[in-house]
Design a protein around this motif. Structure first.
Motif, PDB file in Angstrom:
ATOM      1  N   LEU A 190       0.876  -1.147   0.020  1.00  0.00           N
ATOM      2  CA  LEU A 190       0.198   0.180   0.042  1.00  0.00           C
ATOM      3  C   LEU A 190       0.775   1.364   0.053  1.00  0.00           C
ATOM      4  O   LEU A 190       0.302   2.339   0.127  1.00  0.00           O
ATOM      5  N   ARG A 193       0.252   3.698  -2.766  1.00  0.00           N
ATOM      6  CA  ARG A 193      -1.300   3.969  -2.939  1.00  0.00           C
ATOM      7  C   ARG A 193      -1.595   3.516  -4.529  1.00  0.00           C
ATOM      8  O   ARG A 193      -2.052   4.235  -5.332  1.00  0.00           O
ATOM      9  N   LEU A 197      -5.004  -3.305  -6.001  1.00  0.00           N
ATOM     10  CA  LEU A 197      -4.318  -4.240  -5.158  1.00  0.00           C
ATOM     11  C   LEU A 197      -4.709  -5.532  -5.266  1.00  0.00           C
ATOM     12  O   LEU A 197      -6.049  -6.143  -5.030  1.00  0.00           O
TER      13      LEU A 197
END
Length: 555
Positions: A190, A193, A197
Motif C-alpha cells: 500500500l 497507493r 491491489l
C-alpha cells in the motif's frame, strides 16, 4: 480444455455496464502453460474477468485451481517455465499488460498495480531491516529524503496495526511473528497507493481477530482512495463479507461467476455447491483417562532480549514470550494451542521439542527428561518428534526435489533397509497427505501454497513419529483440503497412537480436531479445558473475542 459453453461462466460479467463505475481492468481469454518434467501443465485456461474502480472482486477455488497464477499474470511475475499463450489480453485502462516491455512493467508494479503475496517470509529479504525494505519501495517511485521515507514507513506500519512501529522498523523479518510479517507485506503493497491491489490470501498467517482488522483496513483504504481490490482466498466467510463479485475457479478455468449474494444464495455449478458445503466437521474421539503422558512441560520459561533505540544509544529490554507455563499431552491426544499472533504459541511449542532454548523449567518426553540434552543428545529423539511449520515455502529446500525432501529424513535417521524401501515410504507418505505419487522430480516452487503444505505434512509422516507439533498446518489450505487433512490426521492418530500439539488461529479446525484447548495471551495461559467447553462457554473476555472473530468475522 475449458468449458467454453459453460452457461455459468460467460466471458463478460453479469453486471457489466449496470453501474456507473469505470472499468479499470479487463482480462480476456487468459491462458498460461508451464513446462514441467514430462510435459506441459495448463495452469490457467481461457479465464476472463473484469474489475471496476473502487470495488472488490474475489477469485476463489481450491489449491492449484489457478487463482494465484492468474493474479501473477496480471503482474507479469511468472517463472521462466511459464508461457502466456497467444490470444491473452489484459487491459489496464486500455493498455495491454501482456505486450508491455519489462521496463514499462517495472514502472507499473507498485504504483498502478501492487500485490500482497501468500508467504511473507519468502517475500521479505532476511538481511535487511523492515524499515530499509519499506523505504526501498518508497524511493523506487518517489523522490523523498531518507528521513521522510522512514517516517512514512513508520506511518504505514501504524496503519496496519503493528505495535511499536518505530521499534519494528529496526528489526529483521525473522524477529517478527508470522502475522506481523504479513502486515509488513500489506504496508509495503500500500506504500504508493496503487490503483489496484491484488491480495493473494492476505490473511492466511493472521489470527482471527487481526484477520478481521486487516480486511476492514483494506476495505477502508479501498473506500478512501478509490482503490480496486482482487481478493484471492479460499475462505468463503471472507468472500461473502468483503467482495462484490465472485469468480469460482477449478483446474485453471472459471466454472461460475456472479454477484456475491446471488452466488451464495443460488450456487449453480456442482463444484461451487461442493465448495460451499465444505467446512471442518466432526469431533475428536474420546481418549482413555489412563492414557500415558507423552509430552510434559513444567514451569517452562522463554525470554528474548530485544533492542530499541539507535546505534549510539541502544536500549535493550527483555520480552518474556513464555511465562512459566505447564503442559501435559497424553498419548493419542490432540491439544490445541490458540491465541493471537505474538502470544507465544509457536515459541512454547518449539521450546517443548527443544528447537528453542528455555531459560527455566523442565521438559519430559515419554517420561524421560530432555531439558538438559544438547543437540547431539536430542538427535536420537528427532525422528520420534516431528514438526510441520507454518510457512511451507520457508521450510522446504527450493533446490531439492520432492523425493529428496521427504527421503532426506529417512536417510539421516537410518529408516528403510534400502533405496527401494525408502521410495515406497515416500510414495505412501505423499498418498497419505493427499498428493499424487508421480511428483518425485518436481520442485517446491512448482506447487501452490496448499500443495506445499501437504508435502510438508508428508515429510513429517514419513518418519512415523510418536508426536507431531503442527504449527498452523491448515492455514494455507482451502476448506475441502482442510477437511481431508483433518481426516488424515485423525486416521494417523488412530492407527499409530500419535499425539499432536496443534497450534492454530482457526478455531473451526481446532473444534473439529482437538480434545483440549489452551488459550494463550502475552506468554500466559489465560484459559484451558475441553475444547467444546472452552469454545461454547468461554470464561475470559479475550477467549470470547477470539470465538466471536472466528465464527462471525463481521463481529
Amino acid at each position: 480444455m475449458p468449458e467454453r459453453n459453460n452457461p455459468f461462466a460467460p466471458t463478460e460479467r453479469h453486471d457489466l455496464g449496470n453501474h456507473g463505475r469505470e472499468l479499470i481492468l479487463d482480462a480476456r481469454n487468459v491462458a498460461v502453460d508451464f513446462k514441467v518434467e514430462g510435459g506441459i501443465v495448463n495452469a490457467v485456461r481461457d479465464v476472463s474477468f473484469q474489475l471496476h474502480k473502487g470495488e472488490t472482486i474475489a477469485l476463489v477455488g481450491e489449491s492449484g485451481s489457478g487463482k494465484s497464477v492468474t493474479a501473477r499474470t496480471v503482474m507479469r511475475l511468472l517463472s521462466r517455465r511459464a508461457t502466456i499463450k497467444p490470444g491473452t489480453s489484459i487491459k489496464l485502462q486500455d493498455k495491454n499488460i501482456v505486450s508491455m516491455s519489462d521496463r514499462e512493467m517495472r514502472k507499473l508494479r507498485g504504483s498502478k498495480v501492487s500485490m500482497i503475496f501468500q508467504e511473507p517470509m519468502s517475500s521479505l529479504n532476511p538481511v535487511y531491516t523492515i524499515g530499509q525494505q519499506i523505504c526501498e519501495i518508497l524511493h523506487l517511485h518517489n523522490r523523498m529524503s531518507r528521513k521522510d521515507a522512514m517516517e512514512r514507513a513508520r506511518q504505514l506500519l501504524e496503519e496496519v496495526q503493528i505495535p511499536e512501529p518505530g521499534a519494528r522498523l529496526k528489526q529483521y523479518p525473522h524477529q517478527l511473528s508470522g502475522g506481523q510479517r504479513q502486515r509488513v507485506m500489506i504496508a509495503m503493497a500500500l506504500a504508493n497507493r496503487p490503483d489496484i491491489l491484488i491480495a493473494d490470501e492476505p490473511t492466511t498467517a493472521l489470527d482471527v481477530t487481526v484477520q478481521a482488522q486487516i480486511l476492514h483496513l483494506i476495505k477502508d483504504l479501498k473506500d478512501r482512495y478509490g482503490m480496486a481490490v482482487i481478493l484471492i482466498t479460499h475462505d468463503l466467510t471472507i468472500v461473502r463479507q468483503f467482495s462484490e463479485y465472485v469468480y469460482v475457479m477449478q483446474n485453471g478455468a472459471v466454472q461460475e461467476h456472479n454477484e456475491t449474494e446471488a452466488l451464495f444464495e443460488n450456487p449453480r455449478h456442482a463444484y461451487t455447491q461442493r465448495l460451499m458445503a465444505s467446512e471442518p466437521k466432526g469431533r475428536a474421539k474420546p481418549i482413555s483417562d489412563d492414557s500415558p503422558i507423552m509430552v510434559e512441560g513444567r514451569q517452562v520459561k522463554v525470554s528474548f532480549t530485544l533492542k530499541r533505540g539507535g546505534f549510539f544509544k541502544p536500549d535493550y529490554f527483555k520480552l518474556t514470550a513464555v511465562n512459566n507455563l505447564d503442559l501435559q499431552l497424553k498419548r493419542h491426544e490432540t491439544l490445541g494451542l490458540v491465541g493471537e499472533s505474538g502470544s507465544g504459541k509457536t515459541t512454547f511449542g518449539q521450546a517443548l521439542i527443544r528447537l528453542t532454548e528455555t531459560q527455566d523449567g523442565e521438559v519430559f518426553f515419554n517420561g524421560e527428561p530432555i531439558h538438559g540434552l544438547d543437540r547431539q543428545g536430542m538427535r536420537p529423539l528427532r525422528s520420534r518428534m516431528q514438526v510441520v511449520f507454518q510457512d511451507p515455502f520457508a521450510s522446504l529446500n527450493p533446490r531439492m526435489s520432492i523425493r529428496q525432501i521427504i527421503e532426506e529424513g529417512l536417510i539421516v535417521n537410518g529408516i528403510g533397509a534400502n533405496g527401494r524401501e525408502r521410495v515406497d515410504r515416500v510414495r505412501q507418505a505423499l498418498l497419505d497427505a493427499g498428493m499424487p505419487d508421480n511428483i518425485f522430480n518436481r520442485f517446491p516452487h512448482e506447487f501452490s501454497g496448499g500443495q506445499r503444505q501437504r508435502i510438508a505434512i508428508a515429510r513429517a509422516v514419513a518418519l512415523e513419529p510418536e508426536f507431531i507439533l503442527l504449527d498452523e498446518p491448515t492455514s494455507a489450505l482451502d476448506l475441502s483440503v482442510q477437511a481431508q487433512i483433518i481426516d488424515l490426521l485423525r486416521k494417523l492418530q488412530d492407527e499409530k497412537g500419535l499425539s499432536y500439539l496443534f497450534i492454530s488461529h482457526d478455531l473451526k479446525v481446532v473444534r473439529a480436531l482437538c480434545h483440549r484447548v489452551m488459550v494463550m495471551q502475552f506468554g500466559n495461559i489465560v484459559e484451558q479445558g475441553p475444547v467444546e467447553e472452552v469454545l461454547s462457554n468461554p470464561k475470559t473476555d479475550y477467549t470470547a473475542r477470539l470465538v466471536r472473530a472466528a465464527f462471525d468475522i463481521a463481529a
